[in-house]
Motif scaffolding. Structure first.
Motif, PDB file in Angstrom:
ATOM      1  N   SER A 160       0.851  -1.181   0.000  1.00  0.00           N
ATOM      2  CA  SER A 160       0.000   0.000   0.000  1.00  0.00           C
ATOM      3  C   SER A 160       0.895   1.241   0.000  1.00  0.00           C
ATOM      4  CB  SER A 160      -0.895   0.002   1.238  1.00  0.00           C
ATOM      5  OG  SER A 160      -0.112   0.087   2.424  1.00  0.00           O
ATOM      6  N   TRP A 161       0.315   2.382  -0.393  1.00  0.00           N
ATOM      7  CA  TRP A 161       1.177   3.559  -0.510  1.00  0.00           C
ATOM      8  C   TRP A 161       1.761   4.000   0.834  1.00  0.00           C
ATOM      9  CZ3 TRP A 161       0.669   8.178   1.895  1.00  0.00           C
ATOM     10  CH2 TRP A 161      -0.581   8.526   2.412  1.00  0.00           C
ATOM     11  N   PRO A 162       1.043   3.892   1.986  1.00  0.00           N
ATOM     12  CA  PRO A 162       1.716   4.259   3.241  1.00  0.00           C
ATOM     13  C   PRO A 162       2.901   3.345   3.554  1.00  0.00           C
ATOM     14  CG  PRO A 162      -0.663   4.241   3.529  1.00  0.00           C
ATOM     15  CD  PRO A 162      -0.389   3.587   2.221  1.00  0.00           C
ATOM     16  N   ALA A 163       2.714   2.042   3.287  1.00  0.00           N
ATOM     17  CA  ALA A 163       3.817   1.107   3.523  1.00  0.00           C
ATOM     18  C   ALA A 163       4.970   1.385   2.561  1.00  0.00           C
ATOM     19  CB  ALA A 163       3.324  -0.324   3.367  1.00  0.00           C
ATOM     20  N   LEU A 165       5.739   4.233   1.184  1.00  0.00           N
ATOM     21  CA  LEU A 165       6.408   5.466   1.607  1.00  0.00           C
ATOM     22  C   LEU A 165       7.358   5.187   2.773  1.00  0.00           C
ATOM     23  CD1 LEU A 165       6.768   8.522   1.388  1.00  0.00           C
ATOM     24  CD2 LEU A 165       4.796   8.791   2.927  1.00  0.00           C
ATOM     25  N   GLY A 166       6.893   4.417   3.739  1.00  0.00           N
ATOM     26  CA  GLY A 166       7.741   4.077   4.881  1.00  0.00           C
ATOM     27  C   GLY A 166       8.966   3.285   4.475  1.00  0.00           C
TER      28      GLY A 166
END
Length: 643
Positions: A160-163, A165-166
């Motif tokens: 997913s995009w939050p993952a 990004l992290g």
């Protein structure tokens, strides 16, 4: 993509480590004599981590976003295969290169690429079998590598995009740390893993791709003086510089190489100790008209040979070190300590004194890889390095390292243990440097505790303590000490060359040194030559500094200030500036400049001194004849191939 990155990392580490191990076993006798495999293999892991970090930085940043895309995996496979080839090619060239130059592929490796016709002819004429074997092995390794990390994974995980990004932020941090190679003040460089005086062994701790890449990176530090200040016929340049120094060369390919005959006689050559005081400009020294901060140095100035008009060659520590240890004048490029072409076979006092049986030590309270000091000195003749890690129970450790008193304790220990072995000791202080840290209880601070004035007071206290002890020791009568600054603190101002900020203390002491006040204008490059005479060390060397023990000298000083070159002869200052017409001034200390009409002879001499360092560095001529033969191998090989 992550699986491809993992396989590439493992494959690269294994291949580079195996190559390093095999090269070390090939040179086992030298490796064993220098302390074994451990520093080579563990140092190599650090360098390989940096190499792999560079190669994987981009795919690591992109992997969280495209890990499951087949097209991205295919592009990654091509990219990693190219990186694999780039890393392996210099590594497989190492054996033949070492046989020719006794060091891993370096800048000369890229110089070969400038002459493809000649090099191809040379390889075909003399190296058919090694080249064929290397190409076959390279092809096999590339095939094996692409088969391992060139695979695609249709069922790779997506994020997913939050993952994503992290993971990208984490990848950026990991890549940064891997590339930097250390959490210390300066990033990893070849000097970080240098551990002995054998250039080959220090290079084995690297990998060949890193060594070549670092040499190319260092080219940014090299500039042509002729492009900045205008050219001068080589013969005229040599004549002007050599005549000033009173040199008659004894070697056709090394213009300034000559026999130095010491004019002082002793039962044996004396120890030479060069104490380089960080940022201790004349503005702080009482006997030189500065602030009343140096009572100990002022007292000592009445007991030794005190130069009241000594001038630094630059505004950086590396400038002072190249002048005091190599006798090398300043150039438009960076100091030679940081230039790739000077990391071996470049003259230092340590190199020149070896035939007389001297053992050479470099003492520095901080991390000696700073400014590449460690690599340069160990590669050019110094036998032992004493840096922060070797100091046992230091009295005080600040941001820049162990204090000046700890440095002097180490110097005392070296001289006490030397007995009848003539010793060269270069000691570089660290305390007089921002953020102005020093041990409490030594001085009575005035004003703000953390200030340059108080660190100067502490540096002076440490000097006084050391010489009070040295005078009571047996080595006092057998040692010549030089105390000199590397440069002034916070050099600046509107002047084209602010001479008052180049004025430094220079004092020679020892049991055989008579007290004397010397008001001649001198340069830092004159001091190492003078030490040779005082120590009764007659050697062959290429230094162009003047022997100040002789009565007839030219009163002149040479200095580099940013891009401006200054030549001071008596009271006439000539300034060369890029893209501008020269300027000449009459100078009266501390800061009175009066513009004068051009003095053609002084202008020509200034230009000769400005061009000389670039010429000597580019031609690899600043060395002694026995080592210069190694440097000539490259040009000789190309000339044979061209025929």
């Amino acid at each position: 993509m992550y699986w491809q990155i993992l396989f590439f990392s493992i494959s690269t580490f294994l291949c580079l480590s195996l190559s390093r191990l095999l090269l070390s076993l090939w040179q086992y006798k030298r490796v064993h004599n220098a302390g074994g495999l451990r520093p080579i293999m563990f140092g190599g892991l650090r360098v390989d981590t940096t190499t792999v970090g560079f190669a994987l930085a981009l795919p690591l940043l992109l992997a969280p976003w495209f890990n499951d895309a087949l097209w991205a995996q295919q592009i990654t496979a091509v990219y990693l295969s190219a990186m694999w080839l780039l890393i392996l090619l210099p590594e497989l060239s190492s054996v033949q290169f070492i046989m020719e130059y006794d060091v891993r592929p370096n800048r000369l490796y890229t110089d070969y690429l400038k002459h493809p016709k000649e090099v191809a002819g040379m390889l075909w004429q003399g190296y058919k079998l090694p080249v064929f074997g290397a190409l076959v092995l390279l092809a096999l390794l590339c095939y094996a590598g692409s088969a391992v990390f060139g695979r695609t994974f249709p069922f790779a995980q997506s994020f997913s995009w939050p993952a994503a990004l992290g993971l990208s932020l984490a990848s950026a941090a990991v890549s940064f740390l891997a590339i930097r190679g250390t959490l210390r003040h300066r990033p990893l460089n070849p000097s970080t893993v240098a551990y002995c005086g054998d250039c080959l062994l220090n290079s084995l701790a690297l990998n060949s791709t890193y060594n070549v890449a670092y040499a190319l990176y260092s080219l940014k530090n090299e500039r042509s003086a002729a492009d900045l200040y205008g050219d001068l016929p080589t013969a005229d340049m040599q004549r002007l510089v050599l005549d000033h120094a009173g040199i008659q060369s004894t070697h056709p390919e090394l213009p300034s190489l000559h026999q130095h005959i010491a004019n002082h006689s002793h039962a044996r050559p004396l120890n030479i100790v060069i104490i380089v005081e960080e940022s201790l400009g004349a503005q702080f020294v009482g006997n030189l008209g500065g602030q009343d901060l140096t009572p100990n140095l002022d007292k000592l100035s009445t007991e030794g040979w005190n130069f009241r008009k000594a001038y630094a060659t630059g505004t950086r520590s590396v400038r002072g070190l190249e002048a005091l240890v190599c006798g090398f004048p300043p150039s438009a490029s960076d100091a030679v300590l940081r230039l790739s072409g000077a990391q071996q076979n470049f003259f230092t006092l340590a190199q020149g004194l070896k035939p007389l049986g001297y053992r050479s030590h470099f003492v520095y309270g901080g991390e000696a890889h700073f400014d590449n000091m460690k690599g340069f000195f160990m590669g050019n003749g110094f036998d032992e390095l004493h840096e922060r890690a070797q100091f046992k129970d230091p009295a005080f450790v600040g941001t820049w390292g162990a204090s000046d008193e700890d440095m002097f304790n180490k110097v005392h220990e070296i001289l006490s243990d030397a007995h009848d072995t003539p010793t060269l000791c270069l000691a570089f202080s660290v305390s007089n440097h921002s953020p102005w840290e020093y041990p409490s209880g030594r001085i009575t601070p005035e004003g703000e505790t953390a200030s340059v004035q108080n660190t100067v007071r502490y540096a002076d206290w440490a000097i006084g303590q050391f010489f009070d002890r040295a005078k009571q020791e047996s080595y006092w009568e057998n040692t010549v000490f030089l105390v000199a600054a590397d440069h002034d603190a916070r050099v600046g101002g509107a002047d084209a060359v602010p001479l008052r900020h180049f004025h430094i203390p220079a004092l020679i002491l020892g049991g055989t040194v008579a007290a004397r006040q010397d008001d001649r204008i001198i340069s830092q490059i004159d001091l190492p030559v003078t030490l040779l005479s005082l120590a009764d060390a007659s050697i062959v060397h290429p230094m162009i500094g003047q022997d100040l023990t002789k009565r007839q000298t030219v009163e002149r000083a040479i200095m580099q200030y940013g891009e401006n070159f200054g030549y001071l002869q008596q009271d006439l200052l000539t300034v060369l500036e890029p893209g501008k017409k020269h300027r000449q001034f009459t100078y009266t200390a501390p800061a009175d400049y009066q513009v004068v009409e051009t003095h053609p002879q002084a202008l020509e001499t200034a230009k000769a001194y400005a061009l000389w360092p670039t010429y000597m560095y580019d031609s690899r001529s600043y060395t002694i004849a026995t080592t210069h033969d190694v440097q000539n191998t490259y040009s000789h090989a190309l000339s044979i191939a061209a025929e």
